[in-house]
Enzyme design. Structure first.
Site, PDB file in Angstrom:
ATOM      1  N   LYS A   1       2.847  38.805 -47.495  1.00  0.00           N
ATOM      2  CA  LYS A   1       3.887  38.022 -48.170  1.00  0.00           C
ATOM      3  C   LYS A   1       3.612  36.545 -47.926  1.00  0.00           C
ATOM      4  O   LYS A   1       3.878  36.016 -46.847  1.00  0.00           O
ATOM      5  CB  LYS A   1       5.279  38.357 -47.625  1.00  0.00           C
TER       6      LYS A   1
ATOM      7  N   GLU B   1       2.596  33.247 -34.303  1.00  0.00           N
ATOM      8  CA  GLU B   1       1.989  31.912 -34.145  1.00  0.00           C
ATOM      9  C   GLU B   1       3.004  30.917 -34.680  1.00  0.00           C
ATOM     10  O   GLU B   1       3.189  30.799 -35.889  1.00  0.00           O
ATOM     11  CB  GLU B   1       0.679  31.827 -34.945  1.00  0.00           C
TER      12      GLU B   1
ATOM     13  N   THR C   1      12.129  31.232 -37.382  1.00  0.00           N
ATOM     14  CA  THR C   1      11.783  32.425 -38.177  1.00  0.00           C
ATOM     15  C   THR C   1      11.111  33.467 -37.286  1.00  0.00           C
ATOM     16  O   THR C   1      11.404  34.664 -37.394  1.00  0.00           O
ATOM     17  CB  THR C   1      10.870  32.048 -39.368  1.00  0.00           C
ATOM     18  N   GLY C   2      10.254  33.029 -36.394  1.00  0.00           N
ATOM     19  CA  GLY C   2       9.610  33.966 -35.460  1.00  0.00           C
ATOM     20  C   GLY C   2      10.636  34.691 -34.603  1.00  0.00           C
ATOM     21  O   GLY C   2      10.521  35.903 -34.355  1.00  0.00           O
TER      22      GLY C   2
ATOM     23  N   CYS D   1      -0.306  23.200 -37.532  1.00  0.00           N
ATOM     24  CA  CYS D   1       0.456  23.643 -36.353  1.00  0.00           C
ATOM     25  C   CYS D   1      -0.054  22.958 -35.102  1.00  0.00           C
ATOM     26  O   CYS D   1       0.725  22.452 -34.304  1.00  0.00           O
ATOM     27  CB  CYS D   1       0.364  25.150 -36.212  1.00  0.00           C
TER      28      CYS D   1
ATOM     29  N   GLY E   1       4.385  30.645 -38.656  1.00  0.00           N
ATOM     30  CA  GLY E   1       5.458  29.852 -39.252  1.00  0.00           C
ATOM     31  C   GLY E   1       6.299  29.220 -38.162  1.00  0.00           C
ATOM     32  O   GLY E   1       5.843  29.045 -37.033  1.00  0.00           O
ATOM     33  N   SER E   2       7.543  28.936 -38.493  1.00  0.00           N
ATOM     34  CA  SER E   2       8.388  28.179 -37.564  1.00  0.00           C
ATOM     35  C   SER E   2       8.953  29.069 -36.458  1.00  0.00           C
ATOM     36  O   SER E   2       9.065  30.291 -36.618  1.00  0.00           O
ATOM     37  CB  SER E   2       9.521  27.517 -38.334  1.00  0.00           C
ATOM     38  N   THR E   3       9.361  28.445 -35.383  1.00  0.00           N
ATOM     39  CA  THR E   3       9.901  29.194 -34.242  1.00  0.00           C
ATOM     40  C   THR E   3      11.198  29.934 -34.602  1.00  0.00           C
ATOM     41  O   THR E   3      11.318  31.130 -34.270  1.00  0.00           O
ATOM     42  CB  THR E   3      10.080  28.248 -33.039  1.00  0.00           C
TER      43      THR E   3
ATOM     44  N   GLU F   1       9.304  18.714 -33.652  1.00  0.00           N
ATOM     45  CA  GLU F   1       8.048  18.839 -34.391  1.00  0.00           C
ATOM     46  C   GLU F   1       8.226  18.177 -35.760  1.00  0.00           C
ATOM     47  O   GLU F   1       8.976  18.658 -36.600  1.00  0.00           O
ATOM     48  CB  GLU F   1       7.720  20.330 -34.588  1.00  0.00           C
TER      49      GLU F   1
HETATM   50  P1  NAD Z   1       8.832  29.112 -42.069  1.00  0.00           P
HETATM   51  O1  NAD Z   1       9.130  29.781 -40.782  1.00  0.00           O
HETATM   52  O2  NAD Z   1       9.946  28.420 -42.777  1.00  0.00           O
HETATM   53  O3  NAD Z   1       8.248  30.135 -43.147  1.00  0.00           O
HETATM   54  C1  NAD Z   1       7.099  30.892 -42.867  1.00  0.00           C
HETATM   55  C2  NAD Z   1       7.135  32.192 -43.636  1.00  0.00           C
HETATM   56  O4  NAD Z   1       8.244  32.987 -43.183  1.00  0.00           O
HETATM   57  C3  NAD Z   1       7.321  32.040 -45.147  1.00  0.00           C
HETATM   58  O5  NAD Z   1       6.496  32.986 -45.780  1.00  0.00           O
HETATM   59  C4  NAD Z   1       8.784  32.390 -45.342  1.00  0.00           C
HETATM   60  O6  NAD Z   1       9.060  32.898 -46.635  1.00  0.00           O
HETATM   61  C5  NAD Z   1       9.002  33.463 -44.295  1.00  0.00           C
HETATM   62  N1  NAD Z   1      10.384  33.651 -43.836  1.00  0.00           N
HETATM   63  C6  NAD Z   1      11.424  32.786 -43.917  1.00  0.00           C
HETATM   64  N2  NAD Z   1      12.518  33.315 -43.307  1.00  0.00           N
HETATM   65  C7  NAD Z   1      12.151  34.535 -42.853  1.00  0.00           C
HETATM   66  C8  NAD Z   1      12.830  35.556 -42.100  1.00  0.00           C
HETATM   67  N3  NAD Z   1      14.111  35.418 -41.732  1.00  0.00           N
HETATM   68  N4  NAD Z   1      12.138  36.656 -41.762  1.00  0.00           N
HETATM   69  C9  NAD Z   1      10.824  36.805 -42.098  1.00  0.00           C
HETATM   70  N5  NAD Z   1      10.147  35.872 -42.816  1.00  0.00           N
HETATM   71  C10 NAD Z   1      10.803  34.755 -43.183  1.00  0.00           C
HETATM   72  O7  NAD Z   1       7.635  28.114 -41.766  1.00  0.00           O
HETATM   73  P2  NAD Z   1       6.945  27.076 -42.755  1.00  0.00           P
HETATM   74  O8  NAD Z   1       7.905  25.952 -42.981  1.00  0.00           O
HETATM   75  O9  NAD Z   1       6.378  27.793 -43.920  1.00  0.00           O
HETATM   76  O10 NAD Z   1       5.701  26.567 -41.874  1.00  0.00           O
HETATM   77  C11 NAD Z   1       5.791  25.508 -40.995  1.00  0.00           C
HETATM   78  C12 NAD Z   1       5.882  25.997 -39.565  1.00  0.00           C
HETATM   79  O11 NAD Z   1       4.798  26.885 -39.280  1.00  0.00           O
HETATM   80  C13 NAD Z   1       5.733  24.881 -38.536  1.00  0.00           C
HETATM   81  O12 NAD Z   1       6.671  25.053 -37.506  1.00  0.00           O
HETATM   82  C14 NAD Z   1       4.327  25.078 -37.984  1.00  0.00           C
HETATM   83  O13 NAD Z   1       4.123  24.574 -36.697  1.00  0.00           O
HETATM   84  C15 NAD Z   1       4.199  26.548 -38.043  1.00  0.00           C
HETATM   85  N6  NAD Z   1       2.787  26.947 -38.020  1.00  0.00           N
HETATM   86  C16 NAD Z   1       2.281  27.517 -36.892  1.00  0.00           C
HETATM   87  C17 NAD Z   1       0.940  27.876 -36.822  1.00  0.00           C
HETATM   88  C18 NAD Z   1       0.348  28.501 -35.587  1.00  0.00           C
HETATM   89  O14 NAD Z   1      -0.765  29.017 -35.658  1.00  0.00           O
HETATM   90  N7  NAD Z   1       1.016  28.496 -34.455  1.00  0.00           N
HETATM   91  C19 NAD Z   1       0.117  27.657 -37.936  1.00  0.00           C
HETATM   92  C20 NAD Z   1       0.669  27.079 -39.078  1.00  0.00           C
HETATM   93  C21 NAD Z   1       2.011  26.737 -39.110  1.00  0.00           C
END
Ligand code: NAD
Length: 470
Positions: free
Chosen positions: A170, A243, A225-226, A277, A221-223, A374
């Site tokens: 996704k 990550e 969401t993780g 990131c 993605g973001s913390t 961040e």
């Molecule tokens: P995000 O968390 O907003 O979205 C990431 C993904 O999660 C998207 O596909 C989104 O549709 C999905 N998502 C949103 N809500 C969700 C939920 N409740 N459950 C499951 N999936 C959901 O992040 P973003 O804004 O797309 O990316 C930026 C962030 O990603 C920054 O914090 C950046 O540091 C981090 N990032 C980390 C790494 C790493 O390797 N550590 C690499 C790249 C980006």
């Protein structure tokens, strides 16, 4: 470019059945594609297709999978130009960076194709032999962000395939087109159902996290969401690799040659317009070098050519989306109110597109939002320090722990400081360099588990111990 965005389930392109959405070019704010998000019923179909395909994919040999992954790499290479242009149009980065992203995708695919999955010999005695074998988990779901969308999709999908899993991915709803094209390419090589794609954002992400037909989620993605994924994944104890966000500190030691390090610091802080990131996000500089390094960084920033990533000569593209753009504006305005000095940039570019020039902010420290949060955009706070222990304390005073770096001529001293930083990777005289063979992951709120190298590959497997009495 196609204007219709679809899902890909069991080898077939199908239209989503949920809410409509557009894909926006951040350089023009124009819609370049539209589609519908996947419904939860369509997610069920994708998971069922992946489960079905797992029955035969798991039985392929290592040699077969290695050969097929190299064929995928060949096919990505054959379509490299198209993929790079799609990335620029939906993500915003300059073409040379998009080409680098596609090149990285090929390199990571080939590296993982050739990795050996080890069998561990635990005991080999007269009456007993114990072996540790690695088995695939089943269906792996990949959820990706919008900053390096193709590269990160590859980081998720290829090790999952190498170890015998099938995949439902996704992509971010902001940048789905390149991943859809990638999954089409993969489906030219692999049997139907081995890799599937659904679109959508939070709702479908939550359905993935809860889905009992999915065995692992790999998420970048973001913390927050993780954290939501971890909570939602508890039902069937999904394996997780997370990550997450970072706020990487860099410490420049006294005695550093400012001219020698300035370009490297600038490039690793502003890589992908700062939307990386593990970009350098807070720069702690010793008082003796502070003014000289700030001046040099501002010079480099002012020399950037900001523009559409497809335009000749552009070195610096737009911020990827409106929310992120507003956040960067807000953090810079707040830093100004808190006494920050703007040495370059400091205001958005007029006109269409989410353009914000590379911005160096001096005279700020911990306690200002731009330093504590961040920023994930084209702005770098530079913080003055007098004493190295103070710099280490300020660097570690952060809930994240993805990367960090130390810059200086004395490698022993740099190494000593580096070992005191709380982060998953620490670079000396460098930053933000990720490599297919070096495990990468965060501590504290930056994540769980690692990607890359053998350690990363093994996260897609279950250990099975075979205990033989002879
Ligand atoms: P995000 O968390 O907003 O979205 C990431 C993904 O999660 C998207 O596909 C989104 O549709 C999905 N998502 C949103 N809500 C969700 C939920 N409740 N459950 C499951 N999936 C959901 O992040 P973003 O804004 O797309 O990316 C930026 C962030 O990603 C920054 O914090 C950046 O540091 C981090 N990032 C980390 C790494 C790493 O390797 N550590 C690499 C790249 C980006």
């Amino acid at each position: 470019m196609s204007t219709e965005l679809s899902l890909l389930i069991n080898g077939d392109k199908v239209a989503g059945q949920d809410a409509a959405f557009d894909v926006i070019n951040p350089a023009t704010e124009a819609a370049i594609a539209s589609g519908r998000m996947a419904s939860v019923e369509q997610l069920d179909l994708a998971v069922a297709a992946a489960r079905q395909a797992f029955q035969s994919w798991r039985k392929t040999t290592d040699a077969e999978r290695t050969a097929l992954l190299h064929r995928i790499a060949d096919t990505i290479e054959a379509n490299a130009d198209e993929l790079a242009r799609i990335i620029v149009q939906e993500q915003g980065k300059p073409l040379f960076l998009a080409q680098m992203e596609v090149g990285g995708a090929v390199a990571w695919t080939r590296y993982n194709a050739d990795l050996e999955i080890p069998v561990k010999l635990i005991e080999d005695s007269e009456h007993k032999r114990i072996e540790g074998h690695r088995k695939p988990l089943g269906v792996v779901a990949s959820i990706t962000p919008w900053n390096w969308p193709l590269m990160i999709a590859i980081w998720h999908i290829i090790p999952a395939l190498r170890t015998g899993n099938t995949v439902v991915c996704k992509p971010s709803g902001l940048t789905p087109l390149n991943t859809l094209r990638l999954v089409e390419i993969i489906n030219e090589v692999l049997p139907a159902g081995v890799v599937n794609l659904v679109t959508g954002e939070r709702e479908i992400g939550e359905a993935i996290s809860r889905h009992t037909g999915i065995d692992k989620v790999i998420f970048t993605g973001s913390t927050p969401t993780g954290q939501a994924i971890m909570a939602n994944a508890a039902g069937n104890l999904k394996r997780l690799t997370l990550e997450l966000g970072g706020n990487d500190a860099a410490i420049v030691l006294p005695g550093t040659d400012v001219d020698a390090v300035a370009e490297g610091i600038f490039q690793t802080a502003f890589l992908n317009m700062g939307q990386t990131c593990a970009a350098l996000k807070r720069l702690y500089v010793h008082d003796s070098l502070y003014d000289a390094l700030c001046t040099k960084l501002a010079e480099i920033a002012n020399a950037q050519v900001v523009g559409d990533g497809l335009a000749e000569g552009t070195s610096f593209g737009p911020v990827q989306n409106a929310n992120q753009f507003r956040r960067v504006c807000e953090l810079v305005e707040d830093a100004k109110v808190q006494g920050g000095s703007i040495l370059s940039g400091g205001a958005p570019v007029d006109g269409k597109g989410y353009f914000y020039p590379p911005t160096i902010v001096a005279d700020v420290s911990n306690g200002v939002r731009l330093v504590d949060e961040e920023q994930f955009g084209p702005v770098l706070p530079v913080i003055r320090y007098q004493d190295i222990d103070e710099a280490i304390r300020l660097a570690n005073d952060c809930p994240f722990g993805l990367g960090g770096s130390v810059w200086g001529p004395d490698l022993d001293q740099a190494n000593d400081v580096a070992r005191q930083l709380e982060c998953g990777t620490v670079w000396i005289n460098g930053h933000a360099e990720v490599l297919p063979h070096a495990p990468f992951g965060g501590c504290k709120l930056s994540g769980v588990g690692v990607e890359f190298g053998v350690e990363g590959l093994l996260e897609y497997t279950q250990l099975q111990v075979v205990n033989i009495n002879r």
